[in-house]
Motif scaffolding. Sequence first.
Motif, PDB file in Angstrom:
ATOM      1  N   ASP A  61       0.830  -1.205   0.000  1.00 47.33           N
ATOM      2  CA  ASP A  61       0.000   0.000   0.000  1.00 47.33           C
ATOM      3  C   ASP A  61       0.867   1.258   0.000  1.00 47.33           C
ATOM      4  N   MET A  62       1.941   1.253   0.800  1.00 50.62           N
ATOM      5  CA  MET A  62       2.868   2.385   0.788  1.00 50.62           C
ATOM      6  C   MET A  62       3.423   2.607  -0.610  1.00 50.62           C
ATOM      7  N   ALA A  63       3.843   1.515  -1.240  1.00 46.54           N
ATOM      8  CA  ALA A  63       4.438   1.608  -2.575  1.00 46.54           C
ATOM      9  C   ALA A  63       3.438   2.179  -3.578  1.00 46.54           C
ATOM     10  N   ALA A  64       2.186   1.756  -3.484  1.00 43.85           N
ATOM     11  CA  ALA A  64       1.170   2.254  -4.412  1.00 43.85           C
ATOM     12  C   ALA A  64       0.953   3.752  -4.247  1.00 43.85           C
ATOM     13  N   GLN A  65       0.958   4.223  -2.998  1.00 40.74           N
ATOM     14  CA  GLN A  65       0.783   5.663  -2.763  1.00 40.74           C
ATOM     15  C   GLN A  65       1.992   6.449  -3.262  1.00 40.74           C
ATOM     16  N   ILE A  66       3.183   5.912  -3.038  1.00 40.13           N
ATOM     17  CA  ILE A  66       4.398   6.572  -3.521  1.00 40.13           C
ATOM     18  C   ILE A  66       4.399   6.623  -5.044  1.00 40.13           C
ATOM     19  N   LYS A  67       3.955   5.530  -5.673  1.00 43.02           N
ATOM     20  CA  LYS A  67       3.880   5.512  -7.134  1.00 43.02           C
ATOM     21  C   LYS A  67       2.931   6.592  -7.647  1.00 43.02           C
ATOM     22  N   ALA A  68       1.774   6.724  -7.014  1.00 45.67           N
ATOM     23  CA  ALA A  68       0.794   7.718  -7.467  1.00 45.67           C
ATOM     24  C   ALA A  68       1.374   9.124  -7.394  1.00 45.67           C
ATOM     25  N   ALA A  69       2.124   9.415  -6.335  1.00 45.11           N
ATOM     26  CA  ALA A  69       2.761  10.733  -6.218  1.00 45.11           C
ATOM     27  C   ALA A  69       3.900  10.874  -7.222  1.00 45.11           C
ATOM     28  N   HIS A  70       4.642   9.805  -7.407  1.00 42.83           N
ATOM     29  CA  HIS A  70       5.778   9.812  -8.341  1.00 42.83           C
ATOM     30  C   HIS A  70       5.318  10.072  -9.770  1.00 42.83           C
ATOM     31  N   GLN A  71       4.139   9.579 -10.117  1.00 42.13           N
ATOM     32  CA  GLN A  71       3.628   9.743 -11.483  1.00 42.13           C
ATOM     33  C   GLN A  71       3.259  11.187 -11.809  1.00 42.13           C
ATOM     34  N   THR A  72       3.197  12.048 -10.793  1.00 44.87           N
ATOM     35  CA  THR A  72       2.939  13.470 -11.038  1.00 44.87           C
ATOM     36  C   THR A  72       4.207  14.203 -11.465  1.00 44.87           C
ATOM     37  N   GLY A  73       5.339  13.496 -11.471  1.00 45.83           N
ATOM     38  CA  GLY A  73       6.610  14.121 -11.816  1.00 45.83           C
ATOM     39  C   GLY A  73       7.446  14.498 -10.610  1.00 45.83           C
TER      40      GLY A  73
END
Length: 247
Positions: free
Chosen positions: A38-50
């Motif tokens: 779950d942590m990784a998924a949230q980090i990915k979502a933020a990372h995808q914003t650039g």
Amino acid sequence: MGENTGTRKFRRVVLKLSGEALREPGSTDNICPPIVEDMAAQIKAAHQTGLEIALVVGGGNFWRGVSASNKGMERATADYMGMLATVMNSLALQSMLEAIDVPTRVQSAIEMKNVAEPFIRRVAMRHLELGRVVIFAAGTGNPFFSTDTTAALRASEIGADVVFKATKVDGIYDSDPNKNPNAKRYDCVSYHDCLTKQLKVMDATAFSLCEENHMPIVVFSMNEPDNIRKALVGEPLGTLVNSSGCL
């Protein structure tokens, strides 16, 4: 107490996670894969914003150097063991991030070339520029320093805009909210007040280092769903710590 309004804009951030956050409450397992996922998924979502994201994770789910030293173990040795615990957590985060296609590098302050890169400041910054998440493991590489201090140090070294500290509470209070039902939460507070009032969400060394380098800190709760992503993308969660106590 000031107000935390508006949307914060960041380019490069450091997220500090406790080792205990990787463990399911009440479980005897040191790492809970669904929690890390779950942590990784949230980090990915933020990372995808650039957003350029670096992580620092503690090792308290495996080992706490201070606790061991209080029971008779030599402090430096106990702290080195704690640093190794952070490497295990870093590798777990790396594995989960890469499983969902987030390119990740682990850089260790203690050389262990078979499992992680050595910490090299300019290499870390280049990884971030290329869109990789960088996980800083093994603390500062020195005993007597916490992973809070590691987060403050690495953020200053790589030119981050802010340090996010994920905790069990939704910000910084004037007293322990678990003991005082009338405790008041700060929307924003100065480094000076954190030190003089001994608001112990981060240790004094970390606060002082951030103050010297004008590095803002955001303390927020990671217990609410999606709060890691929300904090990283700039939603005004938790308590902001800076020179003036307000934006």
